[in-house]
Scaffold this motif. Sequence first.
Motif, PDB file in Angstrom:
ATOM      1  N   LEU A   1       0.280   4.420   7.958  1.00 46.07           N
ATOM      2  CA  LEU A   1       0.008   2.996   7.771  1.00 46.07           C
ATOM      3  C   LEU A   1      -0.856   2.468   8.903  1.00 46.07           C
ATOM      4  O   LEU A   1      -1.792   1.701   8.670  1.00 46.07           O
ATOM      5  CB  LEU A   1       1.314   2.205   7.685  1.00 46.07           C
ATOM      6  N   ASP A   2      -0.576   2.889  10.117  1.00 44.96           N
ATOM      7  CA  ASP A   2      -1.378   2.452  11.263  1.00 44.96           C
ATOM      8  C   ASP A   2      -2.841   2.852  11.074  1.00 44.96           C
ATOM      9  O   ASP A   2      -3.748   2.045  11.268  1.00 44.96           O
ATOM     10  CB  ASP A   2      -0.806   3.052  12.549  1.00 44.96           C
ATOM     11  N   ARG A   3      -3.077   4.104  10.656  1.00 51.48           N
ATOM     12  CA  ARG A   3      -4.447   4.564  10.401  1.00 51.48           C
ATOM     13  C   ARG A   3      -5.098   3.768   9.272  1.00 51.48           C
ATOM     14  O   ARG A   3      -6.268   3.393   9.360  1.00 51.48           O
ATOM     15  CB  ARG A   3      -4.460   6.058  10.067  1.00 51.48           C
TER      16      ARG A   3
ATOM     17  N   ARG B   1       5.878   9.763   9.962  1.00 45.01           N
ATOM     18  CA  ARG B   1       4.576  10.092   9.358  1.00 45.01           C
ATOM     19  C   ARG B   1       4.025   8.901   8.586  1.00 45.01           C
ATOM     20  O   ARG B   1       2.840   8.585   8.681  1.00 45.01           O
ATOM     21  CB  ARG B   1       4.702  11.293   8.412  1.00 45.01           C
ATOM     22  N   ALA B   2       4.885   8.240   7.815  1.00 45.39           N
ATOM     23  CA  ALA B   2       4.436   7.098   7.022  1.00 45.39           C
ATOM     24  C   ALA B   2       3.996   5.944   7.926  1.00 45.39           C
ATOM     25  O   ALA B   2       2.989   5.292   7.647  1.00 45.39           O
ATOM     26  CB  ALA B   2       5.548   6.646   6.074  1.00 45.39           C
ATOM     27  N   LEU B   3       4.718   5.697   9.014  1.00 39.65           N
ATOM     28  CA  LEU B   3       4.322   4.636   9.943  1.00 39.65           C
ATOM     29  C   LEU B   3       2.965   4.935  10.572  1.00 39.65           C
ATOM     30  O   LEU B   3       2.115   4.052  10.673  1.00 39.65           O
ATOM     31  CB  LEU B   3       5.389   4.452  11.027  1.00 39.65           C
TER      32      LEU B   3
ATOM     33  N   TRP C   1       0.863  -1.182   0.000  1.00 39.09           N
ATOM     34  CA  TRP C   1       0.000   0.000   0.000  1.00 39.09           C
ATOM     35  C   TRP C   1       0.891   1.220   0.000  1.00 39.09           C
ATOM     36  O   TRP C   1       1.989   1.202   0.574  1.00 39.09           O
ATOM     37  CB  TRP C   1      -0.870   0.058   1.254  1.00 39.09           C
ATOM     38  N   LEU C   2       0.428   2.298  -0.566  1.00 35.13           N
ATOM     39  CA  LEU C   2       1.188   3.543  -0.578  1.00 35.13           C
ATOM     40  C   LEU C   2       1.572   3.963   0.846  1.00 35.13           C
ATOM     41  O   LEU C   2       2.675   4.449   1.078  1.00 35.13           O
ATOM     42  CB  LEU C   2       0.382   4.649  -1.271  1.00 35.13           C
ATOM     43  N   GLU C   3       0.685   3.736   1.803  1.00 32.59           N
ATOM     44  CA  GLU C   3       0.966   4.135   3.189  1.00 32.59           C
ATOM     45  C   GLU C   3       2.149   3.370   3.786  1.00 32.59           C
ATOM     46  O   GLU C   3       2.738   3.808   4.763  1.00 32.59           O
ATOM     47  CB  GLU C   3      -0.266   3.911   4.079  1.00 32.59           C
ATOM     48  N   ASN C   4       2.503   2.235   3.218  1.00 36.20           N
ATOM     49  CA  ASN C   4       3.605   1.421   3.721  1.00 36.20           C
ATOM     50  C   ASN C   4       4.884   1.632   2.915  1.00 36.20           C
ATOM     51  O   ASN C   4       5.876   0.956   3.155  1.00 36.20           O
ATOM     52  CB  ASN C   4       3.226  -0.072   3.695  1.00 36.20           C
TER      53      ASN C   4
END
Length: 124
Positions: free
Chosen positions: A96-98, A91-93, A50-53
Motif C-alpha cells: 500500500l505504501d508503494r 507485505r500488504a502495508l 484498493w487491492l493493496e489496502n
Amino acid sequence: MTARTGRRERLRSAVQRDGPRCVWCRRECTGLVRATTDHLVPKVKGGPSWLENEVVACARCNRERGHRSPTDWVAECERRGWRPDADAVARALRSLDRAIVERGGQRRARPYLAAQLRRVARAA
C-alpha cells in the motif's frame, strides 16, 4: 486492477494473491466461513478501496476488528490463541505504501500507514 475495480473483483483478486484463508485467524474461507476484504487502513482514516489496502478476512474477524489498527489486532489475535499471518499484513502495508507513492493522493491515510509500518518494523 484499477482504482474503480468493484468490491467483488477485489475480493477475488485478494483470494488469488493470498489464498482463501483469513489473514487474522487463518480459518479457511469456504462453505460457512464467508470471505470478506478487510481494509488495513480503515476508510475512516482515509484508507482507499484498493487491492493493496485489503486482505482476506473472515466475516467474524472483519467485524470484531472494527477500527483497531492492524498491529493491535494481530496482538489481539495472538492473545486469543490464533496464529495471524503477520507477514502477509506487513507485505500488504508495504505494498500500500508503494501504491500511494506511485499513484499519489491519500493524504489522510499516510500518517496512519507510516505509524503502522514503524510498528511492524519494531515487531520484526
